[in-house]
Design a protein around this motif. Structure first.
Motif, PDB file in Angstrom:
ATOM      1  N   MET B 193      54.007  33.998  45.555  1.00  0.00           N
ATOM      2  CA  MET B 193      52.700  33.509  45.117  1.00  0.00           C
ATOM      3  C   MET B 193      51.798  33.165  46.309  1.00  0.00           C
ATOM      4  SD  MET B 193      52.171  30.147  42.785  1.00  0.00           S
ATOM      5  CE  MET B 193      52.546  29.035  44.136  1.00  0.00           C
ATOM      6  N   MET B 194      52.386  32.492  47.316  1.00  0.00           N
ATOM      7  CA  MET B 194      51.589  32.098  48.486  1.00  0.00           C
ATOM      8  C   MET B 194      51.113  33.324  49.247  1.00  0.00           C
ATOM      9  SD  MET B 194      51.632  28.690  48.381  1.00  0.00           S
ATOM     10  CE  MET B 194      51.351  27.841  49.929  1.00  0.00           C
ATOM     11  N   LYS B 195      51.988  34.327  49.338  1.00  0.00           N
ATOM     12  CA  LYS B 195      51.595  35.554  50.053  1.00  0.00           C
ATOM     13  C   LYS B 195      50.440  36.240  49.324  1.00  0.00           C
ATOM     14  CE  LYS B 195      55.733  36.533  52.698  1.00  0.00           C
ATOM     15  NZ  LYS B 195      57.110  37.046  52.657  1.00  0.00           N
ATOM     16  N   ALA B 199      46.611  36.703  50.805  1.00  0.00           N
ATOM     17  CA  ALA B 199      45.985  38.037  50.865  1.00  0.00           C
ATOM     18  C   ALA B 199      44.652  38.013  50.124  1.00  0.00           C
ATOM     19  CB  ALA B 199      46.918  39.082  50.261  1.00  0.00           C
ATOM     20  N   GLU B 200      44.644  37.333  48.981  1.00  0.00           N
ATOM     21  CA  GLU B 200      43.428  37.241  48.185  1.00  0.00           C
ATOM     22  C   GLU B 200      42.344  36.477  48.963  1.00  0.00           C
ATOM     23  OE1 GLU B 200      44.242  35.721  44.214  1.00  0.00           O
ATOM     24  OE2 GLU B 200      42.087  35.365  43.980  1.00  0.00           O
ATOM     25  N   ALA B 201      42.749  35.383  49.589  1.00  0.00           N
ATOM     26  CA  ALA B 201      41.799  34.561  50.348  1.00  0.00           C
ATOM     27  C   ALA B 201      41.197  35.336  51.512  1.00  0.00           C
ATOM     28  CB  ALA B 201      42.479  33.294  50.839  1.00  0.00           C
ATOM     29  N   ALA B 202      42.005  36.231  52.086  1.00  0.00           N
ATOM     30  CA  ALA B 202      41.544  37.006  53.234  1.00  0.00           C
ATOM     31  C   ALA B 202      40.603  38.139  52.805  1.00  0.00           C
ATOM     32  CB  ALA B 202      42.743  37.576  53.993  1.00  0.00           C
ATOM     33  N   SER B 203      40.593  38.444  51.509  1.00  0.00           N
ATOM     34  CA  SER B 203      39.831  39.612  51.039  1.00  0.00           C
ATOM     35  C   SER B 203      38.316  39.362  51.036  1.00  0.00           C
ATOM     36  CB  SER B 203      40.299  40.036  49.643  1.00  0.00           C
ATOM     37  OG  SER B 203      39.911  39.063  48.690  1.00  0.00           O
ATOM     38  N   SER B 204      37.896  38.143  50.737  1.00  0.00           N
ATOM     39  CA  SER B 204      36.459  37.862  50.762  1.00  0.00           C
ATOM     40  C   SER B 204      36.218  36.353  50.834  1.00  0.00           C
ATOM     41  CB  SER B 204      35.771  38.425  49.515  1.00  0.00           C
ATOM     42  OG  SER B 204      36.024  37.584  48.405  1.00  0.00           O
ATOM     43  N   ALA B 210      36.996  30.338  45.872  1.00  0.00           N
ATOM     44  CA  ALA B 210      37.513  30.143  44.507  1.00  0.00           C
ATOM     45  C   ALA B 210      38.920  29.543  44.553  1.00  0.00           C
ATOM     46  CB  ALA B 210      37.532  31.478  43.764  1.00  0.00           C
ATOM     47  N   ILE B 211      39.725  30.016  45.497  1.00  0.00           N
ATOM     48  CA  ILE B 211      41.100  29.494  45.631  1.00  0.00           C
ATOM     49  C   ILE B 211      41.065  28.032  46.064  1.00  0.00           C
ATOM     50  CG2 ILE B 211      43.201  29.648  47.037  1.00  0.00           C
ATOM     51  CD1 ILE B 211      42.780  32.729  46.939  1.00  0.00           C
ATOM     52  N   GLU B 212      40.202  27.742  47.039  1.00  0.00           N
ATOM     53  CA  GLU B 212      40.101  26.356  47.526  1.00  0.00           C
ATOM     54  C   GLU B 212      39.666  25.414  46.403  1.00  0.00           C
ATOM     55  OE1 GLU B 212      39.124  27.348  52.200  1.00  0.00           O
ATOM     56  OE2 GLU B 212      37.502  26.663  50.893  1.00  0.00           O
ATOM     57  N   GLU B 213      38.755  25.910  45.576  1.00  0.00           N
ATOM     58  CA  GLU B 213      38.283  25.098  44.464  1.00  0.00           C
ATOM     59  C   GLU B 213      39.392  24.863  43.445  1.00  0.00           C
ATOM     60  OE1 GLU B 213      34.488  26.288  42.474  1.00  0.00           O
ATOM     61  OE2 GLU B 213      33.746  26.057  44.534  1.00  0.00           O
ATOM     62  N   ARG B 214      40.142  25.953  43.174  1.00  0.00           N
ATOM     63  CA  ARG B 214      41.228  25.876  42.197  1.00  0.00           C
ATOM     64  C   ARG B 214      42.288  24.888  42.684  1.00  0.00           C
ATOM     65  NH1 ARG B 214      42.941  31.385  41.804  1.00  0.00           N
ATOM     66  NH2 ARG B 214      44.879  30.921  42.878  1.00  0.00           N
ATOM     67  N   LEU B 215      42.646  24.988  43.960  1.00  0.00           N
ATOM     68  CA  LEU B 215      43.692  24.107  44.504  1.00  0.00           C
ATOM     69  C   LEU B 215      43.192  22.677  44.697  1.00  0.00           C
ATOM     70  CD1 LEU B 215      45.283  26.397  47.257  1.00  0.00           C
ATOM     71  CD2 LEU B 215      46.344  25.690  45.110  1.00  0.00           C
TER      72      LEU B 215
END
Lengths: 116, 225
Positions: B193-195, B199-204, B210-215
């Protein structure tokens, strides 16, 4: 565990033939499969420490592999096996892993009960 | 704002339930000096994740997950960990009265002002729902004025449609490092999941945000029966 080698697994299975053995057999797509829309429903079945005796058993396929164990009154079967290990206690552990390393199927044999 | 609590009791069936989606809340409380007791029902013996690449086997997984849980507790500042010794996926088949007895014993001992668990029927995993139901049962046995508040984590898709907006919304960004460390401590369960997340965070830049907000936000619904 390491990728299945058929000869090694056949040899390991042969050591359990005609004996009272403890079976762990499971298949699962994960409790969150439906939530993550990987499948329409979460599916899992397992039996832990089923006591069985089979007189014939072998591995088949080119990978992922299948195992069939023939009992006097029935069969034990698993498909999708990719990796195996004979552990320090002499137990045979077979598992099928997907691309994310997640277990999808397992078939394990032991002469002593698996811990609860 | 973090509502003040005297003692928090977390009741979850699997190692990592206390971390995924809740580590920030736990860390905020321990950081504020509030003691947190964790009841963990099983060792997650039947988990599907084995690490990526996988390093666990079905037989080694329980001990690996026990160690991961202890490490996560250390990171989160949980000093009181109670293991119930149940087996993964079988919690709903245990006697619910006996489960409530065991949770009730801990409640009587630590007298929590708030209990963190899954929201009944919104836990997705049957073990989640079985243990949250047992928690509700244990709390219902107490006189009304002695009942701790129950904060339920609802993870079903229709949680908001059924339960409305969450009662408790906690901004956990100030403990993000601790939260991420606890998630990584559950390596066998979180590695894939972390990987994917990295990868998603590095994409844009948008995906990263969005990830930072979710976490960064953790939400709960107060259980009112």
């Amino acid at each position: 565990m390491e990728p299945i080698r058929r000869e090694a697994v056949d040899e390991a299975i042969s050591r359990f033939v005609n004996q009272d053995v403890y079976l762990h057999l499971e298949t699962t797509n994960g409790a969150y499969a439906a939530l993550r829309s990987e499948a329409s429903m979460a599916v899992c079945a397992y039996i832990r420490n089923g006591r069985v005796k089979f007189h014939r058993g072998s591995i088949a396929g080119d990978g992922p592999y299948r195992v069939g164990l023939k009992m006097d009154t029935g069969w034990i079967y698993a498909e999708g096996l990719t990796d195996y290990e004979v552990d320090e206690e002499g137990r045979l552990l077979l598992a099928g892993h997907d691309g994310d390393g997640r277990i999808a199927v397992a078939l394990q044999l032991s002469l002593t009960p698996f811990p609860m | 704002m973090l509502p003040k609590q005297r003692h928090v009791l977390a009741v979850f069936p699997h190692p990592d339930d206390e971390t995924f989606g809740k580590a920030g809340t736990v860390a905020m409380y321990t950081k504020a000096g509030t003691p947190v007791t964790l009841i963990c029902g099983t060792l997650g013996q039947m988990g599907r994740n084995m690490g990526k690449p996988f390093f666990a086997t079905r037989e080694k997984l329980p001990m690996i997950r026990k160690k991961e849980l202890e490490d996560a507790c250390e990171i989160l500042g949980i000093k009181d960990l109670r293991l119930l010794g149940l087996r993964d996926k079988t919690v709903e088949f245990e006697d619910p009265e006996v489960l409530a007895d065991r949770i009730g014993e801990v409640i009587a001992e630590v007298r929590p002002s708030m209990i963190l668990t899954y929201y009944p029927k919104h836990g997705v995993h049957p073990d989640h729902d079985a243990l949250s139901a047992a928690t509700v049962r244990a709390v219902a046995r107490l006189p009304e004025d002695e009942r701790p508040e129950i904060w339920g984590s609802a993870v079903t898709k229709n949680a908001r449609a059924v339960l409305g907006e969450p009662d408790i919304v906690i901004d956990v960004r100030e403990v993000m490092d601790i939260k991420l460390a606890a998630m990584r401590a559950h390596r066998s369960q979180s590695e894939a999941m972390m990987k994917n997340m990295e990868a998603e965070a590095a994409s844009s830049e948008a995906a990263k945000k969005a990830i930072e907000e979710r976490l960064g936000t953790e939400v709960y619904w107060i259980y009112r029966g």
